[in-house]
Write a protein that holds these residues in place. Structure first.
Motif, PDB file in Angstrom:
ATOM      1  N   GLN A  23       0.835  -1.196   0.000  1.00 54.75           N
ATOM      2  CA  GLN A  23       0.000   0.000   0.000  1.00 54.75           C
ATOM      3  C   GLN A  23       0.875   1.254   0.000  1.00 54.75           C
ATOM      4  OE1 GLN A  23      -3.019  -0.005   2.975  1.00 54.75           O
ATOM      5  NE2 GLN A  23      -3.668   2.102   2.587  1.00 54.75           N
ATOM      6  N   PHE A  24       1.915   1.226   0.809  1.00 61.79           N
ATOM      7  CA  PHE A  24       2.846   2.348   0.868  1.00 61.79           C
ATOM      8  C   PHE A  24       3.565   2.545  -0.464  1.00 61.79           C
ATOM      9  CE2 PHE A  24       7.516   2.800   1.405  1.00 61.79           C
ATOM     10  CZ  PHE A  24       7.564   4.179   1.525  1.00 61.79           C
ATOM     11  N   ILE A  25       4.075   1.463  -1.051  1.00 59.81           N
ATOM     12  CA  ILE A  25       4.821   1.553  -2.305  1.00 59.81           C
ATOM     13  C   ILE A  25       3.931   2.070  -3.431  1.00 59.81           C
ATOM     14  CG2 ILE A  25       5.802   0.114  -4.146  1.00 59.81           C
ATOM     15  CD1 ILE A  25       7.811   0.760  -2.060  1.00 59.81           C
ATOM     16  N   ILE A  26       2.713   1.557  -3.519  1.00 62.73           N
ATOM     17  CA  ILE A  26       1.808   1.954  -4.597  1.00 62.73           C
ATOM     18  C   ILE A  26       1.448   3.431  -4.502  1.00 62.73           C
ATOM     19  CG2 ILE A  26      -0.544   1.655  -5.470  1.00 62.73           C
ATOM     20  CD1 ILE A  26      -0.224  -1.326  -4.694  1.00 62.73           C
ATOM     21  N   GLU A  27       1.145   3.857  -3.305  1.00 64.07           N
ATOM     22  CA  GLU A  27       0.703   5.239  -3.127  1.00 64.07           C
ATOM     23  C   GLU A  27       1.848   6.228  -3.316  1.00 64.07           C
ATOM     24  OE1 GLU A  27      -1.789   7.979   0.072  1.00 64.07           O
ATOM     25  OE2 GLU A  27      -1.122   5.974   0.620  1.00 64.07           O
ATOM     26  N   ARG A  28       2.988   5.955  -2.680  1.00 66.60           N
ATOM     27  CA  ARG A  28       4.071   6.936  -2.706  1.00 66.60           C
ATOM     28  C   ARG A  28       4.855   6.917  -4.011  1.00 66.60           C
ATOM     29  NH1 ARG A  28       5.193   9.647   2.063  1.00 66.60           N
ATOM     30  NH2 ARG A  28       6.510  10.850   0.627  1.00 66.60           N
ATOM     31  N   SER A  29       4.917   5.795  -4.700  1.00 66.96           N
ATOM     32  CA  SER A  29       5.666   5.750  -5.959  1.00 66.96           C
ATOM     33  C   SER A  29       4.986   6.565  -7.049  1.00 66.96           C
ATOM     34  CB  SER A  29       5.841   4.308  -6.427  1.00 66.96           C
ATOM     35  OG  SER A  29       4.584   3.718  -6.709  1.00 66.96           O
ATOM     36  N   ARG A  30       3.695   6.823  -6.890  1.00 67.54           N
ATOM     37  CA  ARG A  30       2.982   7.659  -7.843  1.00 67.54           C
ATOM     38  C   ARG A  30       3.338   9.119  -7.654  1.00 67.54           C
ATOM     39  NH1 ARG A  30      -1.859   8.114  -6.646  1.00 67.54           N
ATOM     40  NH2 ARG A  30      -2.608   8.712  -8.699  1.00 67.54           N
ATOM     41  N   ARG A  55      -1.846   7.405 -13.707  1.00 69.37           N
ATOM     42  CA  ARG A  55      -0.602   7.335 -12.925  1.00 69.37           C
ATOM     43  C   ARG A  55      -0.588   6.123 -11.990  1.00 69.37           C
ATOM     44  NH1 ARG A  55       0.817  11.322  -9.524  1.00 69.37           N
ATOM     45  NH2 ARG A  55      -1.292  12.050  -9.149  1.00 69.37           N
ATOM     46  N   ILE A  56      -0.879   4.990 -12.569  1.00 69.03           N
ATOM     47  CA  ILE A  56      -0.852   3.736 -11.803  1.00 69.03           C
ATOM     48  C   ILE A  56       0.516   3.088 -11.991  1.00 69.03           C
ATOM     49  CG2 ILE A  56      -1.867   1.438 -11.561  1.00 69.03           C
ATOM     50  CD1 ILE A  56      -4.472   2.670 -12.617  1.00 69.03           C
ATOM     51  N   SER A  89      -8.812  -2.472   0.818  1.00 67.75           N
ATOM     52  CA  SER A  89      -8.650  -1.021   0.744  1.00 67.75           C
ATOM     53  C   SER A  89      -7.381  -0.619   0.006  1.00 67.75           C
ATOM     54  CB  SER A  89      -8.627  -0.416   2.144  1.00 67.75           C
ATOM     55  OG  SER A  89      -7.549  -0.947   2.895  1.00 67.75           O
ATOM     56  N   ILE A  90      -6.473  -1.562  -0.194  1.00 66.68           N
ATOM     57  CA  ILE A  90      -5.249  -1.254  -0.936  1.00 66.68           C
ATOM     58  C   ILE A  90      -5.587  -0.693  -2.305  1.00 66.68           C
ATOM     59  CG2 ILE A  90      -3.252  -2.277  -2.090  1.00 66.68           C
ATOM     60  CD1 ILE A  90      -2.996  -4.191   0.189  1.00 66.68           C
ATOM     61  N   CYS A  91      -6.597  -1.263  -2.957  1.00 62.68           N
ATOM     62  CA  CYS A  91      -6.917  -0.860  -4.319  1.00 62.68           C
ATOM     63  C   CYS A  91      -7.349   0.598  -4.386  1.00 62.68           C
ATOM     64  CB  CYS A  91      -8.001  -1.748  -4.916  1.00 62.68           C
ATOM     65  SG  CYS A  91      -9.593  -1.562  -4.108  1.00 62.68           S
ATOM     66  N   ARG A  92      -7.734   1.158  -3.281  1.00 62.53           N
ATOM     67  CA  ARG A  92      -8.145   2.566  -3.286  1.00 62.53           C
ATOM     68  C   ARG A  92      -6.950   3.499  -3.446  1.00 62.53           C
ATOM     69  NH1 ARG A  92     -13.345   3.082  -2.144  1.00 62.53           N
ATOM     70  NH2 ARG A  92     -14.420   1.334  -1.190  1.00 62.53           N
ATOM     71  N   ASN A  93      -5.757   2.956  -3.334  1.00 59.13           N
ATOM     72  CA  ASN A  93      -4.569   3.779  -3.507  1.00 59.13           C
ATOM     73  C   ASN A  93      -3.949   3.634  -4.892  1.00 59.13           C
ATOM     74  OD1 ASN A  93      -4.076   4.946  -0.718  1.00 59.13           O
ATOM     75  ND2 ASN A  93      -4.361   2.786  -0.276  1.00 59.13           N
ATOM     76  N   LEU A  94      -4.631   2.930  -5.783  1.00 53.09           N
ATOM     77  CA  LEU A  94      -4.141   2.833  -7.146  1.00 53.09           C
ATOM     78  C   LEU A  94      -4.205   4.178  -7.848  1.00 53.09           C
ATOM     79  CD1 LEU A  94      -5.790  -0.496  -8.319  1.00 53.09           C
ATOM     80  CD2 LEU A  94      -3.406  -0.100  -7.848  1.00 53.09           C
ATOM     81  N   VAL A  95      -5.169   4.983  -7.478  1.00 53.61           N
ATOM     82  CA  VAL A  95      -5.397   6.255  -8.159  1.00 53.61           C
ATOM     83  C   VAL A  95      -5.598   7.347  -7.123  1.00 53.61           C
ATOM     84  CG1 VAL A  95      -6.370   5.216 -10.224  1.00 53.61           C
ATOM     85  CG2 VAL A  95      -7.833   5.717  -8.297  1.00 53.61           C
ATOM     86  N   ASP A  96      -5.894   8.554  -7.618  1.00 57.12           N
ATOM     87  CA  ASP A  96      -6.118   9.670  -6.705  1.00 57.12           C
ATOM     88  C   ASP A  96      -7.304   9.398  -5.809  1.00 57.12           C
ATOM     89  OD1 ASP A  96      -4.020  11.184  -7.742  1.00 57.12           O
ATOM     90  OD2 ASP A  96      -5.272  11.853  -9.415  1.00 57.12           O
ATOM     91  N   ARG A  97      -7.312  10.067  -4.660  1.00 57.95           N
ATOM     92  CA  ARG A  97      -8.374   9.854  -3.676  1.00 57.95           C
ATOM     93  C   ARG A  97      -9.753  10.136  -4.264  1.00 57.95           C
ATOM     94  NH1 ARG A  97      -6.553   6.823   0.529  1.00 57.95           N
ATOM     95  NH2 ARG A  97      -4.535   7.586   1.224  1.00 57.95           N
ATOM     96  N   GLU A  98      -9.816  11.171  -5.150  1.00 59.06           N
ATOM     97  CA  GLU A  98     -11.121  11.503  -5.713  1.00 59.06           C
ATOM     98  C   GLU A  98     -11.597  10.460  -6.722  1.00 59.06           C
ATOM     99  OE1 GLU A  98      -7.929  14.062  -7.768  1.00 59.06           O
ATOM    100  OE2 GLU A  98      -8.461  13.405  -5.745  1.00 59.06           O
ATOM    101  N   SER A  99     -10.710   9.550  -7.126  1.00 54.69           N
ATOM    102  CA  SER A  99     -11.099   8.493  -8.067  1.00 54.69           C
ATOM    103  C   SER A  99     -10.934   7.128  -7.423  1.00 54.69           C
ATOM    104  CB  SER A  99     -10.248   8.581  -9.339  1.00 54.69           C
ATOM    105  OG  SER A  99     -10.336   9.846  -9.926  1.00 54.69           O
TER     106      SER A  99
END
Length: 642
Positions: free
Chosen positions: A166-173, A241-242, A277-287
């Motif tokens: 979750q950390f890697i996916i969110e922050r690497s973007r 930006r995935i 909930s990890i999948c919610r960090n694939l994209v921006d919070r609004e999406s």
């Protein structure tokens, strides 16, 4: 021809990758034995000194000790000893992921320490998150890095792996340095696998997750973009930006995978949308509603924001109901894709026809008729619902909204009759009917009033009853009444049981048709609704228009409505229009009309033998997780229990 050989790497000189000799040997044993779990000598943790391991065992809870055998522990003397006979129980995917994350920690530490581009507070914040998700001790980048592979391996259980990804996916973007370092670390491990000439999938059923970059058992993974151009994945991942950490995009002999946590594991029609909930960090919070979506037509996972793939490979994302009738409130147009031809993709302008066919099961009907209808006969073009007005053997078939060209080009109702005539009946039951819905948004309020006036006009009653196949106002019919005394141009509405019901928010519902499973009769109903709607939209109708004016218009457009045209000829034979041209035309058509049993010849001629790709749909079965076999009795942690 020069023989191809794999590239040789000097031992322990992989770029950006630290690998101890015993660790390297451990990987080779896993490869040669083709095992997923195994007991190894304690030197498999040779990136850490024995004294450090002994301290962990002595001062920790049983989470460390339960993996070990043949060691000495004396709490009273505060003493622990391990030797060459001490063994540790290792799990391959966890061991590989620990090696990757261990090297990532070293690489990101070195990168941040020498980096001159990022602001100091950014580097400090990033390093703080790395420590938090890997449980390492190093207060700041100015301190010496405390490398502890043994501790990291036992820290990375199922939940901690999820937290790290979750950390890697969110922050690497957001941080290109983090993305680059992590990607290079993964690539370096691929070099290790290439050196070992090791295909993890073939030997131990392990593959790399494209989203997280880590390795998991196949039971924890699902195919990702299998049989779909990698270009689609690249475009959508760039747009949103995935981060993708598996650089080996689809070729003829490879396949991508995605961890089940990122997928929606159930199809529509159930309350269980088990995605993490990890999948919610694939994209921006609004999406945050974007996730891995199961594409049943290709039996693979795609990103739900990938509109191009969804358009190229239409899929039914509705779960089979296992031969049970669906609830009467079920809305087919909310759960199944509309049916149109390739040249009719503009849904806002299409005149869709949604049919509700009420019928009864015959004595020859198989016990699994509901499942047969939904999954085979209708093939994702409709569902079977309960209807309390029909009795215990009655069912209601709801078809998806279809265009007239689709139902004719595919011979939809001819095929439907051939498949159901032995199992279902409708005409002989006075309770059954066929309701046809059309989009309300296509018509103005005045045009809706014109339709109501035409259907309820006293002078049109005989023709309307003849087309619909039943008397609308007799004592046996309370489901489709006409009311000619009402002036519909004063904003008066109808009730639900009117021949034309305009009470629905989205559709106009024609209820005037008698239940029937004859393909020609259904085509007549469909052509009547479509032609009348087109007649109104063409602005050739007036408040005082009667059925004779409609018939004249129908004669001019007979090529589009051949079955209704032939039926209308039979109806007007005994009538006098006072118009010689029409009666003469009728007499001429009496001998020249050809019997219609298929529309394929007509459409092939119309489009000069152009073949359209009409996808065959099928209701999806839920994407079920495969059960993961227990790795070993006595070794229980949160990961093995998933």
């Amino acid at each position: 021809m020069k023989k191809l050989t794999r590239k040789k790497y000097p031992f322990k000189q992989f770029k950006n990758f630290h690998l101890g000799s015993s660790q390297f040997d451990t990987l080779k044993v896993f490869r040669s034995k083709k095992q997923f779990t195994r007991d190894f000598k304690i030197n498999s943790m040779d990136l850490v000194s024995n004294g450090v391991i002994e301290d962990h065992i002595l001062n920790s809870v049983s989470s460390y000790r339960k993996h070990l055998k043949n060691y000495t522990l004396d709490h009273e003397k505060n003493f622990c000893s391990i030797d060459d006979n001490t063994t540790i129980f290792l799990q391959l995917d966890r061991y590989i992921n620990s090696i990757i994350i261990y090297n990532f920690i070293i690489n990101i530490y070195n990168e941040l320490k020498k980096d001159k581009i990022l602001k100091p507070e950014v580097r400090k914040n990033l390093w703080s998150y790395v420590k938090q998700h890997t449980n390492i001790y190093c207060p700041s980048l100015q301190h010496r890095l405390d490398k502890d592979f043994f501790k990291l391996y036992h820290f990375l259980n199922y939940n901690q792996i999820n937290s790290f990804t979750q950390f890697i996916i969110e922050r690497s973007r957001k941080n290109s340095v983090l993305f680059r370092v992590y990607s290079e670390t993964l690539k370096s491990f691929k070099d290790v696998l290439n050196y070992l000439d090791w295909n993890l999938d073939q030997t131990t059923k392990i593959n790399q997750c494209t989203i997280s970059g880590l390795y998991f058992r196949n039971a924890q993974l699902t195919s990702f973009y299998r049989g779909i151009s990698s270009e689609c994945l690249l475009q959508v991942s760039t747009k949103f930006r995935i981060s993708l950490f598996n650089s080996e995009f689809l070729t003829d002999d490879s396949e991508l995978f995605i961890k089940n946590n990122f997928c929606r594991l159930a199809t529509n029609g159930t309350q269980d949308f088990s995605y993490n909930s990890i999948c919610r960090n694939l994209v921006d919070r609004e999406s945050s509603d974007i996730f891995g979506l199961y594409l049943s037509s290709k039996k693979t996972i795609i990103l739900s924001c990938d509109d191009k793939t969804l358009k190229d490979y239409p899929s039914v994302n509705l779960q089979s109901n296992n031969n049970k009738l669906r609830e009467y409130s079920f809305r087919v147009h909310h759960n199944l894709p509309f049916a149109e031809m390739e040249y009719e993709k503009n849904k806002t302008d299409n005149l869709y026809l949604g049919l509700e066919i009420e019928c009864n099961k015959t004595s020859r009907c198989p016990s699994k008729i509901h499942q047969l209808l939904e999954e085979d006969i209708l093939s994702g073009r409709g569902v079977v619902k309960s209807d309390g007005s029909l009795g215990s053997r009655g069912i209601e078939i709801n078809l998806v909204p279809m265009t007239l060209d689709f139902v004719k080009y595919t011979d939809f109702f001819f095929n439907f009759e051939n498949r159901t005539k032995e199992y279902l009946s409708s005409y002989n039951d006075i309770k059954t009917g066929i309701h046809i819905h059309i989009p309300k948004k296509l018509f103005t309020k005045f045009q809706i009033s014109l339709l109501l006036q035409f259907i309820n006009k006293r002078g049109n009653y005989d023709y309307i009853c003849k087309v619909g196949g039943r008397d609308l106002n007799n004592s046996d019919n309370s489901y489709a009444r006409t009311r000619p005394s009402i002036n519909y141009f004063k904003g008066r509405s109808t009730d639900r049981y009117s021949a034309l019901n305009n009470c629905n928010s989205e559709t106009l519902e024609f209820r005037l048709f008698k239940g029937n499973l004859s393909s020609k009769t259904i085509y007549r109903y469909v052509e009547f609704v479509h032609s009348l709607a087109t007649f109104v939209l063409s602005r050739e109708i007036k408040p005082d228009t009667n059925y004779k004016d409609f018939v004249k218009w129908l004669f001019e457009n007979k090529a589009n409505y051949p079955i209704l045209y032939k039926f209308t000829i039979d109806f007007i034979k005994p009538l006098s229009f006072g118009n010689f041209a029409i009666t003469k035309k009728v007499k001429r058509e009496e001998t020249s009309f050809k019997k219609i049993e298929s529309f394929q010849v007509r459409y092939n001629k119309r489009y000069r033998d152009i073949k359209f790709n009409v996808p065959e749909l099928k209701l999806a079965t839920p994407l079920r997780l495969r059960k993961i076999r227990a790795v070993r009795s006595g070794v229980v942690d949160s990961e093995n229990n998933q």
